[in-house]
Write a protein that holds these residues in place. Structure first.
Motif, PDB file in Angstrom:
ATOM      1  N   UNK A 207       0.726  -1.211  -0.138  1.00  0.00           N
ATOM      2  CA  UNK A 207      -0.101  -0.034  -0.087  1.00  0.00           C
ATOM      3  C   UNK A 207       0.909   1.264  -0.053  1.00  0.00           C
ATOM      4  N   UNK A 208       1.989   1.223   0.362  1.00  0.00           N
ATOM      5  CA  UNK A 208       3.098   2.384   0.329  1.00  0.00           C
ATOM      6  C   UNK A 208       4.171   1.920  -0.309  1.00  0.00           C
ATOM      7  N   UNK A 209       4.977   2.872  -0.761  1.00  0.00           N
ATOM      8  CA  UNK A 209       6.157   2.786  -1.584  1.00  0.00           C
ATOM      9  C   UNK A 209       7.427   2.757  -0.572  1.00  0.00           C
ATOM     10  N   UNK A 210       7.227   1.968   0.222  1.00  0.00           N
ATOM     11  CA  UNK A 210       8.453   1.573   0.933  1.00  0.00           C
ATOM     12  C   UNK A 210       8.962   0.134   1.215  1.00  0.00           C
ATOM     13  N   UNK A 211       9.990  -0.177   1.535  1.00  0.00           N
ATOM     14  CA  UNK A 211      10.443  -1.480   1.791  1.00  0.00           C
ATOM     15  C   UNK A 211      10.504  -1.627   3.402  1.00  0.00           C
ATOM     16  N   UNK A 212      10.320  -3.002   3.706  1.00  0.00           N
ATOM     17  CA  UNK A 212      10.194  -3.355   5.392  1.00  0.00           C
ATOM     18  C   UNK A 212      10.234  -4.804   5.314  1.00  0.00           C
ATOM     19  N   UNK A 213       9.915  -5.022   6.647  1.00  0.00           N
ATOM     20  CA  UNK A 213       9.812  -6.402   6.940  1.00  0.00           C
ATOM     21  C   UNK A 213       8.682  -6.542   7.826  1.00  0.00           C
ATOM     22  N   UNK A 214       8.040  -7.613   7.973  1.00  0.00           N
ATOM     23  CA  UNK A 214       6.472  -8.082   8.523  1.00  0.00           C
ATOM     24  C   UNK A 214       6.703  -8.900   9.587  1.00  0.00           C
ATOM     25  N   UNK A 215       6.030  -8.580  10.864  1.00  0.00           N
ATOM     26  CA  UNK A 215       6.382  -9.619  11.885  1.00  0.00           C
ATOM     27  C   UNK A 215       4.881 -10.074  11.908  1.00  0.00           C
ATOM     28  N   UNK A 216       4.612 -11.354  11.944  1.00  0.00           N
ATOM     29  CA  UNK A 216       3.249 -11.946  11.805  1.00  0.00           C
ATOM     30  C   UNK A 216       2.990 -13.160  12.861  1.00  0.00           C
ATOM     31  N   UNK A 217       1.551 -13.131  13.420  1.00  0.00           N
ATOM     32  CA  UNK A 217       1.343 -14.401  14.267  1.00  0.00           C
ATOM     33  C   UNK A 217       0.042 -14.567  14.102  1.00  0.00           C
ATOM     34  N   UNK A 218      -0.477 -15.906  14.141  1.00  0.00           N
ATOM     35  CA  UNK A 218      -1.881 -16.320  14.132  1.00  0.00           C
ATOM     36  C   UNK A 218      -2.500 -15.909  15.331  1.00  0.00           C
ATOM     37  N   UNK A 219      -3.838 -15.616  15.227  1.00  0.00           N
ATOM     38  CA  UNK A 219      -4.605 -15.081  16.468  1.00  0.00           C
ATOM     39  C   UNK A 219      -5.008 -16.334  17.299  1.00  0.00           C
ATOM     40  N   UNK A 220      -4.761 -16.156  18.583  1.00  0.00           N
ATOM     41  CA  UNK A 220      -4.988 -17.284  19.564  1.00  0.00           C
ATOM     42  C   UNK A 220      -6.520 -17.707  19.615  1.00  0.00           C
ATOM     43  N   UNK A 221      -7.368 -16.686  19.353  1.00  0.00           N
ATOM     44  CA  UNK A 221      -8.637 -17.038  19.511  1.00  0.00           C
ATOM     45  C   UNK A 221      -9.466 -17.593  18.256  1.00  0.00           C
ATOM     46  N   UNK A 222      -8.753 -17.271  17.163  1.00  0.00           N
ATOM     47  CA  UNK A 222      -9.397 -17.607  15.911  1.00  0.00           C
ATOM     48  C   UNK A 222      -8.682 -18.002  14.665  1.00  0.00           C
ATOM     49  N   UNK A 223      -8.715 -19.288  14.581  1.00  0.00           N
ATOM     50  CA  UNK A 223      -7.918 -19.980  13.347  1.00  0.00           C
ATOM     51  C   UNK A 223      -8.098 -19.491  12.248  1.00  0.00           C
ATOM     52  N   UNK A 224      -6.866 -19.198  11.460  1.00  0.00           N
ATOM     53  CA  UNK A 224      -6.863 -18.613  10.032  1.00  0.00           C
ATOM     54  C   UNK A 224      -6.796 -17.129  10.098  1.00  0.00           C
ATOM     55  N   UNK A 225      -6.948 -16.297  11.416  1.00  0.00           N
ATOM     56  CA  UNK A 225      -6.653 -15.037  11.421  1.00  0.00           C
ATOM     57  C   UNK A 225      -5.333 -14.684  11.817  1.00  0.00           C
ATOM     58  N   UNK A 226      -4.948 -13.896  11.015  1.00  0.00           N
ATOM     59  CA  UNK A 226      -3.206 -13.176  11.330  1.00  0.00           C
ATOM     60  C   UNK A 226      -3.096 -12.212  11.594  1.00  0.00           C
ATOM     61  N   UNK A 227      -2.542 -11.559  12.737  1.00  0.00           N
ATOM     62  CA  UNK A 227      -2.072 -10.138  13.267  1.00  0.00           C
ATOM     63  C   UNK A 227      -0.742 -10.007  12.723  1.00  0.00           C
ATOM     64  N   UNK A 228      -0.386  -8.788  12.165  1.00  0.00           N
ATOM     65  CA  UNK A 228       0.941  -8.493  11.749  1.00  0.00           C
ATOM     66  C   UNK A 228       1.116  -6.795  12.020  1.00  0.00           C
ATOM     67  N   UNK A 229       2.558  -6.716  12.077  1.00  0.00           N
ATOM     68  CA  UNK A 229       2.980  -5.392  12.225  1.00  0.00           C
ATOM     69  C   UNK A 229       4.036  -5.093  11.019  1.00  0.00           C
ATOM     70  N   UNK A 230       3.843  -4.115  10.470  1.00  0.00           N
ATOM     71  CA  UNK A 230       4.613  -3.954   9.252  1.00  0.00           C
ATOM     72  C   UNK A 230       5.896  -2.987   9.841  1.00  0.00           C
ATOM     73  N   UNK A 231       7.174  -3.234   9.528  1.00  0.00           N
ATOM     74  CA  UNK A 231       8.135  -2.233   9.906  1.00  0.00           C
ATOM     75  C   UNK A 231       9.181  -1.856   8.711  1.00  0.00           C
ATOM     76  N   UNK A 232       8.986  -0.470   8.724  1.00  0.00           N
ATOM     77  CA  UNK A 232       9.896  -0.068   7.414  1.00  0.00           C
ATOM     78  C   UNK A 232      11.237   0.025   7.810  1.00  0.00           C
ATOM     79  N   UNK A 233      12.110  -0.127   6.896  1.00  0.00           N
ATOM     80  CA  UNK A 233      13.587  -0.095   7.154  1.00  0.00           C
ATOM     81  C   UNK A 233      14.252   1.455   6.845  1.00  0.00           C
TER      82      UNK A 233
END
Length: 706
Positions: A207-233
C-alpha cells in the motif's frame, strides 16, 4: 701509455670513509625504525578500523534486534487480547491504539493489521512519511489511514478512512475493487504454519512505496486470522547517518541478492530512483554509485560470503572495507563499511613524515660529529701505520718517524697483511731470507672435510695377541711389516687409500681423494685380492715354522666426511662417520659366523652382478639401531682373475643353503634343521651352518619338552 699505467687508484681518507659508514648506518637504522613504526602504525590503524567497524555493525545488529523484540512482544499481546471477529470499524479503533503506543517506542513500525481466512483485511498505518496513493495528497493533518478489504461475490473491494492523531475522521474514500488478498501475502501462510511469531525477508509493501519487513502471528482465539506489524527499514537509514563518522565513512545494508536495505541517504535514493513498475526493491547497482557497487562486489568475491576485511579501488581511490552478517533474525542481511585509505592512514602518514624529518636532522648531526671524531682519530692511526711499516722492514726498536701523509687505510691494510706473517719473535728462529720467502705463500692444506660416498674396509688378524706373546718384539715387528706390505700392496693396487694401521688392523677406503664411480666393486676386488695374497703368505709362514695370520675383513659403503683432521702441527687425512663404524662392526661379526669377508647389503646390492655372495644373517651390529642384512663375499663372478673365483666347496652348498634358509625364515624348524644337518655333514668346517642349526634346535626345544 706509461702515464696511464702508472696512474694510482682512487683512495679514501679515513675521515671520509668513517663519515660515509656512520652515515649509512644511521640511515639504515632510521629507515628500519621508520619502516617498523609505519608497519606497526598501519597494523594498529587497520585493527582499530576493524574494531570500529565491528562496533558499528554491532550497533546496527542491536538496533534491529531491539526493534524485533519490541514488535514481537506487542504482537504476542495483540494475538491474545484482540478478538479477530470484531467488526472492521471497531477493529481499526483498537488497532489504532496499539499503533499509537507502538509508535512511541518503535518509530520503525508503520502499520498494524489483521488478515482473515475469508480474504478480508484490516490495516492501520501511519502516513507521516509515506501514504497510500489511493488517498491522494490532501488531508495534511492526517496521522493514520485505515484500509479495510472486504470480500464480495463480484470480487474484493477496499475502502480507506483518514483520521488525525486524536482519531477524528478527516476523509473517507469509498469502496473500490482491489486485487489485494491477505492470503497471498508473504506473511500469511508462514504465520499459520508456524504458530509463533515469524519474520519475513525484506520486501516491498503493497500500500505504500516503502521497503520493510513484517512480523506476523496467528490469532490465539480464531484459527485462520493473522495479526501483523509492518516495520519500515527507512528508519535504519537515519540510524546509519548517526553512526557515520568520519564523513568519508560509507555504510550500506543489503541482502545477499544485492537489494538495497538501508543507507544514510537511502530515502533520497528511493525517491529519485524507485521506478517500481516491476514491484521490486532497488538494488545496490541501481544506485549508480561506483563506491557502493564496489562494496557489494567485494562481498560477492569473499569466499563463502562470510565476514571479512578487504581492500578495493574505485577510480584512483583505495578503500578499506569490512562486511559482516547482521544476524539477530536478519541472517540474509549484511552491513558493509568502507573508508578511504588516505582518511584511515592520515595519522600514520603524519607520524611517518615527522619521523623522516627527525631522521634527516639526526643524519646531519651525526655526520658532523663523525667528521670531527674522525679528524682526531686519524693522527694516532697514522702513527700506528708507521710502526707497522717498520715491522714490515724488520726494523725493530727504532724511534718513531715524523707524521706521515700517506693515506691511512692503504697503509694499515698492507701493515696488517704483513703482520700476520712476520712477527718479531719468528725472526729469532728462522733466517730472514726464509721469512721473506714465506711471506705471501698459502697453506698447502686446511682443516675440515666434505661429505661424500665411500666404501670402507676394516681388517683384523685372528689370535694376533697370543701369537705376538710367543715371539720377540723384533720378530713381531718383522712379521707384521711383512704382513702389512703384502696385504696393503693388494689394497693399493685395487685403488684403496690406506687410512691407518692400527696394531694388527688396517683401515682403508675407496672413492677419496680420487673419486671413482665403481668404488664399491673396487673395494670387493681389493678385499678378495688381499685375502688370496694372504693365503699364499700364510703358506710361507707355516713353511717357515711360524703361525699363520688368519685375517677377517669387513666392507660397508655409504656417506662419510672425508678431509683433514688434527691440529695445526699434525694433520691426518681420514674418514669419519657411521659408515666407518659399521665397516668395523662387520669385520668383528666374522668371528660369530666363521666367515672371512663380510659385507653389508648396500655393498652386495651395488655389485651383485660382478661378485658372488652368500646370505649370512639379518642382525643388529653393535652401534646400529636397526637390523642389517649381511653377506659373505665368496669371489668374483667373472674369469678375469681365476684365483679370485669362489671356493668350490662353498659353491656346492650354496643352493642347499638357500633352501635351508628359506625353510628357516618360514619358521619350518624341523625341515630347516634337517636341511642344515645335511649341510653341516657335507661341510663340517662351515660354522654358518652350525650357527643356524643351533638356532633351529633352540626353536624346537619348547615343543619337544611339551
Amino acid at each position: 701509455m706509461k702515464q696511464r699505467a702508472e696512474r694510482k687508484p682512487f683512495l679514501w681518507s679515513l675521515q671520509a670513509l668513517l663519515a660515509l659508514v656512520f652515515t649509512l648506518v644511521v640511515l639504515a637504522i632510521s629507515a628500519a625504525l621508520i619502516g617498523f613504526n609505519h608497519h606497526q602504525l598501519t597494523a594498529l590503524t587497520i585493527r582499530d578500523a576493524e574494531d570500529d567497524f565491528q562496533r558499528i555493525a554491532s550497533n546496527v545488529r542491536n538496533e534491529l534486534a531491539g526493534s524485533l523484540r519490541i514488535a514481537g512482544s506487542v504482537l504476542d499481546t495483540v494475538s491474545i487480547t484482540i478478538d479477530p471477529e470484531l467488526p472492521s470499524e471497531q477493529l481499526v479503533v483498537t488497532l489504532t491504539a496499539v499503533l499509537k503506543e507502538l509508535d512511541e517506542v518503535l518509530p520503525a513500525a508503520t502499520g498494524v493489521f489483521l488478515g482473515r481466512s475469508d480474504g478480508s483485511h484490516v490495516v492501520v498505518q501511519t502516513i507521516s512519511d509515506a501514504r497510500p496513493p489511493e488517498i491522494g495528497p490532501e488531508s495534511h493533518d492526517g496521522a493514520y489511514v485505515f484500509m479495510i478489504v472486504e470480500p464480495a461475490t463480484d470480487g474484493p473491494s477496499a475502502r480507506w478512512i483518514v483520521v488525525d492523531a486524536q482519531g477524528r475522521e478527516l476523509r473517507r474514500i469509498g469502496s473500490r475493487p482491489t486485487a489485494f488478498d491477505p492470503r497471498r501475502r508473504p506473511w500469511y501462510a508462514p504465520a499459520l504454519a508456524s504458530g509463533d511469531v515469524i519474520l519475513t525477508p525484506p520486501y516491498r509493501f503493497a500500500s505504500v512505496p516503502e521497503a520493510g519487513v513484517t512480523l506476523a502471528r496467528q490469532a490465539r482465539q480464531t484459527p485462520g486470522a493473522v495479526f501483523g506489524i509492518d516495520m519500515t527499514l527507512a528508519s535504519l537509514d537515519l540510524y546509519l547517518e548517526r553512526l557515520r563518522f568520519p564523513p568519508d565513512l560509507e555504510l550500506l545494508v543489503f541482502d545477499a541478492a544485492g537489494t538495497l536495505i538501508a543507507h544514510p541517504r537511502g530515502g533520497s535514493y528511493r525517491m529519485i530512483r524507485q521506478a517500481d513498475r516491476n514491484n521490486r526493491l532497488l538494488t545496490v547497482d541501481d544506485l549508480g554509485s561506483p563506491l557502493l557497487s564496489g562494496m557489494y562486489r567485494t562481498f560477492q568475491e569473499a569466499p563463502g560470503r562470510k565476514e571479512r576485511s578487504a581492500s578495493f579501488t574505485v577510480g584512483d581511490e583505495n578503500y578499506f572495507s569490512r562486511t559482516e552478517q547482521v544476524g539477530e533474525g536478519f541472517d540474509n542481511l549484511f552491513i558493509s563499511l568502507a573508508i578511504p585509505f588516505d582518511t584511515m592512514m592520515g595519522p600514520a602518514e603524519r607520524i611517518r613524515t615527522g619521523l623522516l624529518v627527525i631522521s634527516g636532522i639526526s643524519v646531519a648531526v651525526t655526520l658532523l660529529i663523525v667528521l670531527l671524531a674522525a679528524r682526531y682519530l686519524a693522527r694516532p692511526l697514522r702513527l700506528a701505520t708507521d710502526d707497522i711499516r717498520r715491522i714490515m722492514k724488520f726494523e725493530f726498536g727504532h724511534a718513531r718517524r715524523s707524521q706521515s701523509h700517506v693515506m691511512e687505510v692503504r697503509e694499515l691494510s698492507r701493515a696488517i697483511d704483513t703482520l700476520e706473517l712476520a712477527l718479531s719473535n719468528f725472526m729469532r728462529y728462522v733466517p730472514n731470507a726464509l721469512v721473506r720467502g714465506i711471506i705471501g705463500r698459502k697453506m698447502s692444506s686446511e682443516l675440515g672435510g666434505k661429505r661424500q660416498a665411500i666404501t670402507v674396509l676394516f681388517t683384523d688378524v685372528a689370535g694376533f695377541t697370543p701369537m705376538a706373546e710367543g715371539l720377540d718384539p723384533e720378530e713381531v715387528m718383522a712379521k707384521t711389516s711383512r704382513y702389512f706390505s703384502e696385504i696393503g700392496g693388494e689394497l693399493v693396487r685395487s685403488g684403496a687409500t690406506i687410512d691407518k694401521y692400527i696394531g694388527d688392523s688396517i683401515m682403508a677406503f675407496w672413492n677419496a681423494p680420487e673419486e671413482r664411480e665403481d668404488h664399491v666393486a673396487l673395494a670387493c676386488l681389493g678385499a678378495l685380492r688381499a685375502a688370496r695374497r694372504l693365503d699364499r703368505l700364510n703358506e710361507d709362514f707355516v713353511a717357515e715354522g711360524g703361525a699363520p695370520m688368519q685375517t677377517r675383513f669387513g666392507l660397508h659403503t655409504g656417506e662419510a666426511v672425508i678431509g683433514n683432521v688434527g691440529s695445526v702441527d699434525r694433520i691426518n687425512y681420514t674418514a669419519l662417520g657411521h659408515t666407518v663404524n659399521m665397516a668395523s662392526r662387520l669385520e668383528k661379526l666374522n668371528k660369530r659366523y666363521g666367515t672371512t669377508i663380510l659385507v653389508s647389503e648396500d655393498v652386495q646390492r651395488a655389485t651383485a652382478g660382478e661378485y658372488v655372495f652368500r646370505f649370512v644373517d639379518r642382525t643388529v651390529p653393535e652401534g646400529a639401531h636397526r637390523p642389517m642384512i649381511i653377506y659373505e663375499l665368496l669371489g668374483a663372478a667373472g674369469d678375469d682373475e681365476s684365483e679370485l673365483a669362489p671356493d668350490p666347496d662353498r659353491l656346492r652348498t650354496l643352493e642347499d643353503w638357500e633352501r635351508a634358509r628359506a625353510s628357516y625364515e618360514a619358521g619350518d624348524w624341523p625341515k630347516a634343521a634337517a636341511q642344515l644337518e645335511a649341510l653341516a655333514a657335507a661341510a663340517p668346517n662351515d660354522r654358518l651352518f652350525q650357527v643356524y642349526l643351533h638356532r633351529c634346535h633352540a626353536s624346537l626345544q619348547p615343543s619337544r619338552t611339551g
